[in-house]
Write a protein that holds these residues in place. Structure first.
Motif, PDB file in Angstrom:
ATOM      1  N   TYR A   1       0.867  -1.106   0.004  1.00  0.00           N
ATOM      2  CA  TYR A   1       0.057  -0.127   0.133  1.00  0.00           C
ATOM      3  C   TYR A   1       0.789   1.234   0.147  1.00  0.00           C
ATOM      4  O   TYR A   1       1.651   1.440   1.033  1.00  0.00           O
ATOM      5  CB  TYR A   1      -0.857  -0.011   1.116  1.00  0.00           C
ATOM      6  CG  TYR A   1      -1.705   1.353   1.474  1.00  0.00           C
ATOM      7  CD1 TYR A   1      -2.860   1.284   0.782  1.00  0.00           C
ATOM      8  CD2 TYR A   1      -1.314   2.175   2.037  1.00  0.00           C
ATOM      9  CE1 TYR A   1      -3.828   2.384   0.892  1.00  0.00           C
ATOM     10  CE2 TYR A   1      -2.207   3.302   2.459  1.00  0.00           C
ATOM     11  CZ  TYR A   1      -3.257   3.528   1.560  1.00  0.00           C
ATOM     12  OH  TYR A   1      -4.163   4.868   1.853  1.00  0.00           O
ATOM     13  N   ASP A   2       0.793   2.248  -1.055  1.00  0.00           N
ATOM     14  CA  ASP A   2       1.407   3.307  -1.126  1.00  0.00           C
ATOM     15  C   ASP A   2       0.606   4.483  -0.741  1.00  0.00           C
ATOM     16  O   ASP A   2      -0.254   4.667  -1.174  1.00  0.00           O
ATOM     17  CB  ASP A   2       1.904   3.525  -2.390  1.00  0.00           C
ATOM     18  CG  ASP A   2       3.015   4.743  -2.725  1.00  0.00           C
ATOM     19  OD1 ASP A   2       3.014   5.627  -1.706  1.00  0.00           O
ATOM     20  OD2 ASP A   2       3.496   4.767  -3.789  1.00  0.00           O
ATOM     21  N   THR A   3       1.060   5.293   0.272  1.00  0.00           N
ATOM     22  CA  THR A   3       0.022   6.187   0.962  1.00  0.00           C
ATOM     23  C   THR A   3       0.181   7.524  -0.052  1.00  0.00           C
ATOM     24  O   THR A   3      -1.002   8.292   0.059  1.00  0.00           O
ATOM     25  CB  THR A   3       0.606   6.533   2.255  1.00  0.00           C
ATOM     26  OG1 THR A   3       1.880   7.169   2.135  1.00  0.00           O
ATOM     27  CG2 THR A   3       0.738   5.530   3.305  1.00  0.00           C
ATOM     28  N   LYS A   4       1.196   7.661  -1.027  1.00  0.00           N
ATOM     29  CA  LYS A   4       1.258   8.630  -1.888  1.00  0.00           C
ATOM     30  C   LYS A   4      -0.019   9.107  -2.567  1.00  0.00           C
ATOM     31  O   LYS A   4      -0.693   8.117  -3.262  1.00  0.00           O
ATOM     32  CB  LYS A   4       2.173   8.545  -2.687  1.00  0.00           C
ATOM     33  CG  LYS A   4       2.719   9.808  -3.399  1.00  0.00           C
ATOM     34  CD  LYS A   4       4.074   9.595  -4.270  1.00  0.00           C
ATOM     35  CE  LYS A   4       4.271  10.754  -5.153  1.00  0.00           C
ATOM     36  NZ  LYS A   4       5.647  10.309  -5.764  1.00  0.00           N
ATOM     37  N   TYR A   5      -0.734  10.027  -2.485  1.00  0.00           N
ATOM     38  CA  TYR A   5      -1.847  10.586  -3.060  1.00  0.00           C
ATOM     39  C   TYR A   5      -3.240   9.994  -2.666  1.00  0.00           C
ATOM     40  O   TYR A   5      -4.119  10.197  -3.140  1.00  0.00           O
ATOM     41  CB  TYR A   5      -1.728  10.350  -4.650  1.00  0.00           C
ATOM     42  CG  TYR A   5      -0.588  11.335  -5.308  1.00  0.00           C
ATOM     43  CD1 TYR A   5      -0.509  12.715  -4.926  1.00  0.00           C
ATOM     44  CD2 TYR A   5       0.280  10.589  -6.005  1.00  0.00           C
ATOM     45  CE1 TYR A   5       0.734  13.116  -5.426  1.00  0.00           C
ATOM     46  CE2 TYR A   5       1.311  11.190  -6.649  1.00  0.00           C
ATOM     47  CZ  TYR A   5       1.395  12.492  -6.440  1.00  0.00           C
ATOM     48  OH  TYR A   5       2.676  13.128  -6.873  1.00  0.00           O
TER      49      TYR A   5
ATOM     50  N   ALA B   1       8.332  10.325   5.202  1.00  0.00           N
ATOM     51  CA  ALA B   1       8.983  10.392   6.495  1.00  0.00           C
ATOM     52  C   ALA B   1       7.939  10.728   7.286  1.00  0.00           C
ATOM     53  O   ALA B   1       7.870  10.326   8.696  1.00  0.00           O
ATOM     54  CB  ALA B   1      10.210  11.051   6.543  1.00  0.00           C
ATOM     55  N   SER B   2       7.269  11.931   6.942  1.00  0.00           N
ATOM     56  CA  SER B   2       6.574  12.443   8.167  1.00  0.00           C
ATOM     57  C   SER B   2       5.231  11.727   8.245  1.00  0.00           C
ATOM     58  O   SER B   2       4.582  11.646   9.488  1.00  0.00           O
ATOM     59  CB  SER B   2       5.981  14.153   7.565  1.00  0.00           C
ATOM     60  OG  SER B   2       5.258  13.897   6.237  1.00  0.00           O
ATOM     61  N   GLU B   3       4.712  11.154   7.368  1.00  0.00           N
ATOM     62  CA  GLU B   3       3.687  10.208   7.728  1.00  0.00           C
ATOM     63  C   GLU B   3       3.798   8.879   8.547  1.00  0.00           C
ATOM     64  O   GLU B   3       3.316   8.456   9.449  1.00  0.00           O
ATOM     65  CB  GLU B   3       3.093   9.426   6.244  1.00  0.00           C
ATOM     66  CG  GLU B   3       2.434  10.330   5.505  1.00  0.00           C
ATOM     67  CD  GLU B   3       2.168   9.776   4.029  1.00  0.00           C
ATOM     68  OE1 GLU B   3       0.905   9.850   3.412  1.00  0.00           O
ATOM     69  OE2 GLU B   3       2.778   9.311   3.417  1.00  0.00           O
ATOM     70  N   ASN B   4       4.973   8.437   8.211  1.00  0.00           N
ATOM     71  CA  ASN B   4       5.738   7.493   9.292  1.00  0.00           C
ATOM     72  C   ASN B   4       5.513   7.789  10.530  1.00  0.00           C
ATOM     73  O   ASN B   4       5.277   7.209  11.629  1.00  0.00           O
ATOM     74  CB  ASN B   4       7.169   7.090   8.817  1.00  0.00           C
ATOM     75  CG  ASN B   4       7.428   5.738   8.083  1.00  0.00           C
ATOM     76  OD1 ASN B   4       6.406   4.909   8.293  1.00  0.00           O
ATOM     77  ND2 ASN B   4       8.525   5.712   7.434  1.00  0.00           N
TER      78      ASN B   4
ATOM     79  N   SER C   1       9.997   3.817   4.146  1.00  0.00           N
ATOM     80  CA  SER C   1       9.771   5.220   4.121  1.00  0.00           C
ATOM     81  C   SER C   1      10.398   5.790   2.761  1.00  0.00           C
ATOM     82  O   SER C   1      11.321   5.063   2.009  1.00  0.00           O
ATOM     83  CB  SER C   1      10.692   6.259   5.107  1.00  0.00           C
ATOM     84  OG  SER C   1      10.019   5.874   6.248  1.00  0.00           O
ATOM     85  N   ARG C   2       9.606   6.740   2.104  1.00  0.00           N
ATOM     86  CA  ARG C   2      10.281   7.409   0.999  1.00  0.00           C
ATOM     87  C   ARG C   2      11.234   8.274   1.324  1.00  0.00           C
ATOM     88  O   ARG C   2      11.048   9.098   2.454  1.00  0.00           O
ATOM     89  CB  ARG C   2       9.185   7.986   0.221  1.00  0.00           C
ATOM     90  CG  ARG C   2       8.164   7.183  -0.751  1.00  0.00           C
ATOM     91  CD  ARG C   2       7.504   8.268  -1.616  1.00  0.00           C
ATOM     92  NE  ARG C   2       6.013   7.942  -1.530  1.00  0.00           N
ATOM     93  CZ  ARG C   2       5.044   8.079  -0.607  1.00  0.00           C
ATOM     94  NH1 ARG C   2       5.474   8.600   0.349  1.00  0.00           N
ATOM     95  NH2 ARG C   2       4.073   7.405  -0.629  1.00  0.00           N
ATOM     96  N   PRO C   3      12.247   8.752   0.529  1.00  0.00           N
ATOM     97  CA  PRO C   3      12.478   8.187  -0.888  1.00  0.00           C
ATOM     98  C   PRO C   3      12.968   6.800  -0.739  1.00  0.00           C
ATOM     99  O   PRO C   3      13.739   6.166   0.135  1.00  0.00           O
ATOM    100  CB  PRO C   3      13.485   8.995  -1.474  1.00  0.00           C
ATOM    101  CG  PRO C   3      14.322   9.643  -0.302  1.00  0.00           C
ATOM    102  CD  PRO C   3      13.195   9.764   1.009  1.00  0.00           C
ATOM    103  N   ILE C   4      12.558   6.063  -1.556  1.00  0.00           N
ATOM    104  CA  ILE C   4      12.757   4.648  -1.801  1.00  0.00           C
ATOM    105  C   ILE C   4      12.731   4.106  -3.347  1.00  0.00           C
ATOM    106  O   ILE C   4      11.963   4.782  -4.084  1.00  0.00           O
ATOM    107  CB  ILE C   4      11.993   3.578  -0.797  1.00  0.00           C
ATOM    108  CG1 ILE C   4      12.431   2.225  -1.041  1.00  0.00           C
ATOM    109  CG2 ILE C   4      10.550   3.598  -1.541  1.00  0.00           C
ATOM    110  CD1 ILE C   4      11.518   1.480  -0.071  1.00  0.00           C
TER     111      ILE C   4
END
Length: 123
Positions: free
Chosen positions: A56-60, A86-89, A103-106
């Motif tokens: 699951y990618d949280t982006k957008y 990172a802030s979402e983490n 965490s992004r960036p990945i």
């Protein structure tokens, strides 16, 4: 009809979804890719599909907290990997129980490596 074992990838951005899916398939991991949790739950509830992992990618995504709660329902039987900023983490913190988190960036390669590692554990 034989059941289909597959990973389920949830990513809003179609490019990222396509590239991650392509790399997973290249590594021999059958992957169903969808845009959101509503679509993912259709596959998760399909009796012909045996999910191996949910990525699951949280982006957008609009309802990350709600989606995480939905994913927690499946995490006892299917490993779940969350890709977050990172802030979402930090914001999601300890609410994640048994979910895996990166965490992004990945890079896509790192995501695939992580998926393969989780699948190797046989959870």
């Amino acid at each position: 009809m034989a059941k289909v074992r597959a990973s389920i990838l949830v990513a809003k951005d179609w490019r990222e979804r396509a590239f991650i899916r392509a790399e997973l398939i290249e590594e021999g991991i059958r992957t169903l890719a969808v845009e959101d949790m509503d679509e993912a739950e259709k596959w998760l509830k399909d009796p012909e599909i045996v999910p191996m992992i949910i990525v699951y990618d949280t982006k957008y995504q609009k309802n990350v907290r709600d989606d995480i709660n939905r994913l927690l329902k499946y995490s006892s039987s299917v490993p779940v990997l969350i890709i977050a900023g990172a802030s979402e983490n930090k914001a999601l913190g300890k609410d994640l129980g048994g979910l895996y988190m990166v965490s992004r960036p990945i890079t896509i390669g790192e995501i695939v490596k992580r998926v393969k590692g989780i699948l190797r554990k046989g959870i």
